[in-house]
Design an enzyme around this catalytic site. Structure first.
Site, PDB file in Angstrom:
ATOM      1  CE  LYS A 103      -7.491  46.416   3.242  1.00  0.00           C
ATOM      2  NZ  LYS A 103      -7.396  46.299   4.581  1.00  0.00           N
ATOM      3  CB  SER A 127      -8.629  42.670   5.006  1.00  0.00           C
ATOM      4  OG  SER A 127      -8.433  43.911   5.671  1.00  0.00           O
ATOM      5  CB  SER A 138      -6.617  44.353   8.203  1.00  0.00           C
ATOM      6  OG  SER A 138      -7.548  43.383   8.300  1.00  0.00           O
TER       7      SER A 138
END
Length: 356
Positions: free
Chosen positions: A76, A151, A175
């Site tokens: 990520k 996210s 997220s």
């Protein structure tokens, strides 16, 4: 069946049997990324040559007993990997290349995973959608006119479109779970401390932990076991967030067995109902009803439930969220924010923001 159509567990079995090599598997997924990523925005950085070198290193030096041996993955873009740009979804971080890696990245490496690059994330992990001014938006592979949530939106898009067999993410305010729901995946936010390298202890209110995204429950369990990184059958708990010894065995075994009748709770209420007028769309309600009917037909118990009203939740969460944003030292330039302890995270990074 093509490689990207197989589950992560099936791919791991192919790797273990020697019917495919880590380099062959990485090359297959890298080729898919090259074809699909320009339209879907799953990755913000693709490290092809580095990934192929890593695949060869796994073949030559990493024991095949490593839980994620040879399986492609992605980092990520709120996480640091030494020598790879870390953008944090923000133009203020343009050109930043860290000289050290976060512990979660090192843990995935030790588990034998092969990182293919950095998956898309919104600015500092704060929004629940993956759209920023620093990169193209992460688009839902089932309908590119729709978003992928956030996210961990880039990770979800990569898995749902077959650019990765599974992907790690991080979750404070949804997220992992929001992108999983948007893209039709299994997404899990573990409890604090279960994943030592993403325990939540370094984020405000302990909100943010690392968790898996996958297409099946077994694949999510396989990745979670790799993220937990047992050594000698024990979890290296860094903090007293968990009992010092866990003898329940790997999550993969539990996921594969999956036998028995379960009691399932169903609700459409939200902790935000006192703060916003939330309406469940007819399409979402229809999908929920279909799932409930299917589980009932399988013999599972279904129980309708609801959250008790709590007018204090929304303002408390909003305070934490805003405090997380306030810790981003954008004015102090990026060079001031990357000091960290061995198990800590940058105070500016998404690991400190509630959504991440």
């Amino acid at each position: 069946m093509e490689l990207h159509e197989m589950t992560a567990l099936a791919l791991w079995q192919e790797l273990q049997a020697g019917r495919v090599s880590p380099r062959e598997l990485a090359s297959h997924y890298l080729d898919r990324i090259e074809r699909l990523n320009p339209q879907l925005g799953a990755f913000v950085t693709v490290t092809r040559e580095r990934a192929l070198e890593r695949a060869d290193e796994v073949s030559a030096r990493v024991p095949k007993t490593a839980p994620l041996w040879g399986l492609p993955s992605g980092d990520k873009d709120l996480w640091l990997r030494a020598g790879v740009p870390a953008g944090f979804g923000s133009r203020v971080m343009a050109g930043f290349v860290p000289d050290r890696s976060d512990e979660i990245v090192e843990t995935l490496d030790a588990a034998g995973a092969v990182s293919l690059g950095k998956t898309n994330a919104p600015e500092f992990g704060l929004p629940a959608y993956t759209e920023s001014l620093a990169a193209p938006p992460a688009r839902n592979p089932w309908n590119p006119e729709l978003g992928a949530g956030g996210s961990s939106g880039g990770a979800a898009v990569a898995v749902a479109s077959g650019m990765l067999p599974f992907a790690p993410g991080s979750d404070g305010g949804g997220s992992v779970r929001i992108p999983a729901a948007a893209c039709g995946l299994v997404g899990l936010k573990p409890s604090r401390g279960l994943v030592p390298a993403g325990s939540g202890i370094d984020s405000l209110a302990g909100l943010v932990v690392a968790g898996p995204l996958a297409r099946t429950t077994a694949d999510a369990a396989l990745l979670l076991d790799g993220m937990i990184a047992k050594a000698g059958g024990r979890i290296d708990h860094h903090f007293t967030l968990r009992a010092p010894y866990d003898d329940d065995g790997p999550f993969l075994g539990t996921a594969i067995r999956g036998e028995g009748r379960f009691q399932l709770g169903v609700m459409t209420t939200s902790a935000w109902d006192d703060a916003y007028d939330i309406v469940v769309s007819p399409e979402a309600r229809s999908a929920l009803d279909a799932a409930v009917e299917a589980f009932a037909a399988m013999g599972h118990g279904i129980e309708e439930t609801a959250l008790a009203p709590d007018p204090t939740y929304a303002p408390a969460f909003r305070t934490i969220w805003q405090a997380g944003a306030a810790r981003i030292p954008a004015e102090g330039r990026r060079s001031t924010c990357w000091s960290r302890s061995r198990h800590g995270s940058c105070s500016a990074a998404g690991a400190s923001s509630p959504a991440s």
